[in-house]
Design an enzyme around this catalytic site. Sequence first.
Site, mmCIF file in Angstrom:
data_model
loop_
_atom_site.group_PDB
_atom_site.id
_atom_site.type_symbol
_atom_site.label_atom_id
_atom_site.label_comp_id
_atom_site.label_asym_id
_atom_site.label_seq_id
_atom_site.Cartn_x
_atom_site.Cartn_y
_atom_site.Cartn_z
ATOM 1 N N GLU A 53 12.678 -22.141 20.400
ATOM 2 C CA GLU A 53 13.237 -20.881 19.892
ATOM 3 C C GLU A 53 13.724 -20.052 21.063
ATOM 4 O O GLU A 53 13.132 -20.084 22.142
ATOM 5 C CB GLU A 53 12.166 -20.103 19.137
ATOM 6 C CG GLU A 53 11.643 -20.829 17.923
ATOM 7 C CD GLU A 53 10.599 -20.007 17.177
ATOM 8 O OE1 GLU A 53 10.970 -19.303 16.254
ATOM 9 O OE2 GLU A 53 9.424 -20.067 17.558
ATOM 10 N N ARG B 117 0.816 -1.219 0.000
ATOM 11 C CA ARG B 117 0.000 0.000 0.000
ATOM 12 C C ARG B 117 0.849 1.268 0.000
ATOM 13 O O ARG B 117 0.392 2.328 -0.374
ATOM 14 C CB ARG B 117 -0.933 0.001 1.222
ATOM 15 C CG ARG B 117 -2.093 -0.967 1.002
ATOM 16 C CD ARG B 117 -3.018 -0.972 2.158
ATOM 17 N NE ARG B 117 -2.331 -1.384 3.380
ATOM 18 C CZ ARG B 117 -2.936 -1.620 4.534
ATOM 19 N NH1 ARG B 117 -4.232 -1.472 4.629
ATOM 20 N NH2 ARG B 117 -2.255 -2.001 5.596
ATOM 21 N N ASP C 268 -3.502 -2.032 -3.049
ATOM 22 C CA ASP C 268 -4.073 -2.723 -1.903
ATOM 23 C C ASP C 268 -4.850 -3.880 -2.508
ATOM 24 O O ASP C 268 -5.844 -3.663 -3.207
ATOM 25 C CB ASP C 268 -4.994 -1.758 -1.145
ATOM 26 C CG ASP C 268 -5.686 -2.452 0.019
ATOM 27 O OD1 ASP C 268 -5.673 -3.699 0.052
ATOM 28 O OD2 ASP C 268 -6.246 -1.747 0.865
ATOM 29 N N LYS D 110 8.653 -20.189 22.732
ATOM 30 C CA LYS D 110 9.540 -19.030 22.546
ATOM 31 C C LYS D 110 10.324 -18.852 23.841
ATOM 32 O O LYS D 110 9.858 -19.231 24.919
ATOM 33 C CB LYS D 110 8.721 -17.765 22.298
ATOM 34 C CG LYS D 110 7.729 -17.877 21.144
ATOM 35 C CD LYS D 110 8.330 -17.409 19.856
ATOM 36 C CE LYS D 110 7.328 -17.427 18.726
ATOM 37 N NZ LYS D 110 7.941 -17.593 17.408
ATOM 38 N N HIS E 197 6.566 -23.540 5.441
ATOM 39 C CA HIS E 197 7.956 -23.476 4.994
ATOM 40 C C HIS E 197 8.809 -24.610 5.555
ATOM 41 O O HIS E 197 9.868 -24.916 5.022
ATOM 42 C CB HIS E 197 8.587 -22.098 5.285
ATOM 43 C CG HIS E 197 8.950 -21.850 6.711
ATOM 44 N ND1 HIS E 197 8.057 -21.387 7.640
ATOM 45 C CD2 HIS E 197 10.118 -22.005 7.379
ATOM 46 C CE1 HIS E 197 8.681 -21.265 8.806
ATOM 47 N NE2 HIS E 197 9.921 -21.621 8.685
ATOM 48 N N HIS F 239 3.470 -26.458 11.317
ATOM 49 C CA HIS F 239 4.807 -27.073 11.215
ATOM 50 C C HIS F 239 4.886 -28.402 11.976
ATOM 51 O O HIS F 239 5.400 -29.393 11.473
ATOM 52 C CB HIS F 239 5.888 -26.138 11.777
ATOM 53 C CG HIS F 239 5.873 -24.759 11.180
ATOM 54 N ND1 HIS F 239 5.619 -24.535 9.857
ATOM 55 C CD2 HIS F 239 6.089 -23.532 11.727
ATOM 56 C CE1 HIS F 239 5.680 -23.226 9.609
ATOM 57 N NE2 HIS F 239 5.958 -22.602 10.736
ATOM 58 N N ASP G 163 0.085 -21.051 15.931
ATOM 59 C CA ASP G 163 1.218 -20.537 15.143
ATOM 60 C C ASP G 163 2.174 -21.664 14.732
ATOM 61 O O ASP G 163 2.762 -21.612 13.652
ATOM 62 C CB ASP G 163 1.975 -19.483 15.974
ATOM 63 C CG ASP G 163 3.149 -18.871 15.221
ATOM 64 O OD1 ASP G 163 2.937 -18.414 14.082
ATOM 65 O OD2 ASP G 163 4.273 -18.836 15.771
#
Length: 486
Positions: A216, A54, A95, A338, A178, A240, A235
């Site tokens: 992580e 944008r 946009d 995390k 990924h 994953h 998440d």
Amino acid sequence: MKTQNPPSKSVAIKTIVIFGATGDLAARMLLPSLYFLDLDGLLPPDLRIMGSARAPMDQASYVNSVHEHLAARPEGLDKVVWKRFSARLDYCRADVTQAHGLKDLAAHIGDDGAMFYLALSPSVYAAACEQLEAAGLTGGQSRIVLEKPLGHDLKSSRDINAKVAHAFEESSVFRVDHYLGKETVQNLIALRFANTLFEPLWNNLAIDHVQITVAETDGVGDRWGYYDEYGALRDMVQNHMLQLLCLVAMEPPADSGADSVRDEKVKVLKSLRAFTAADAQALSVRGQYRGGVVEGKSVPSYSEEKGGESLTETFVALRADIDNWRWAGVPFFLRTGKRLPERRTQIAIQFKALPHSIFGSAAKDDLIANRLVIDLQPNEDISLLLMNRRPGLADVRLKAMPLSLSLDDGGRRRIAYERLFLDVLAGNPALFVRRDEVELAWAWIDGVAEAWRNLSMTPKAYAAGSWGPPGAFALMERSGREWLDD
Ligand code: BG6
């Protein structure tokens, strides 16, 4: 669902359009991946890369900003390659959820094949697909790439998938996880199905349990706006971790074709035992980090990073059971968080202990059951822990001997997205997630989230730099096992 022709492998993609071109994913992963592919001569000579966002920006400023990001990477920038790569780059302000900006884009693309990469929040996927369709950009020549998480629960993911399916044929839809682009994940498939050694042992007769850890050291930092809505379960586990679980647990597919592999993963997801409120307390742990020390540095708590109290989990440990013949009685322990003490992504296949030891009492404490450990990060390695005899004339003593099966050739470690970009260009969806996979994964995750809700299971505190709340250890102890290498 649209009934246009699926793209054939021969459809040449002439333009990659990255929506969300000024965002973090584009800067850290997508553009570097494309640059490295160019470096290796793997991009078609006439491929153009169009950033779109944008923000008002001209081509020169966009090229400069890409240069800045790439030059800041440790690998450095090759002048000749940069010249070639930068000539591919263009910018179009748009946009994607609004009709007007897309007209310019459509004019740039013309009738050629295009790949639309939505590096955007999933909340805009449905609107984006509607507008791309309205702008005439969704013909058989186009492919759409969607980042995870696809939705927030089963219902929202179905809604998004339905909108996507209205605009694009399923074979033109590439849902990214990924992790599937990581080299070691592909090695896992080779290890399982290119060897006869493991398959006879890959079941509940020989395997005691499986541990999958994605640890992580980073906190949530400036991603908390997104993260706080999702938490570690949505998440990381929904995508994953369940993908890793499926690749470990699936039956041998008929071939390596996309649907053969995805059919097998779907069977695993269907066999996951549903969580109920009755056993969620015993089988799962939610945590949230408080302040602490990670890698020698003091770090704030999640709520301090966020600037307020929150009931979102930054740590999950749970036990998943797969109700089928192969895996009956073999728990899969999943753990992610995390601000843990180290960065480690690892799958450990723990084989059963010896039924009986013929070695004397001196060797009794030396014995460790065989274990296959697949390290995905920070090192890529596969190692098989075997027992051997310690040399010497004294009583027989044994020692563990990890046999490295690593294929590390010392070359540059590829970004997972490099493989994924090439596969989208080639029209090969094998390393992407099919619609039914995503929806089955959500159905199971919804069960976990609902059990937590029913039990009012709020996240337990853990100090940053620790391996999660004490409940994570109790979860293992209840089954008579322990987490490896803590
Ligand atoms: C992303 C998650 O999908 O994966 C992040 O949204 C997480 O929260 C990241 O940090 C981990 O990826 P990797 O490749 O660094 O293990």
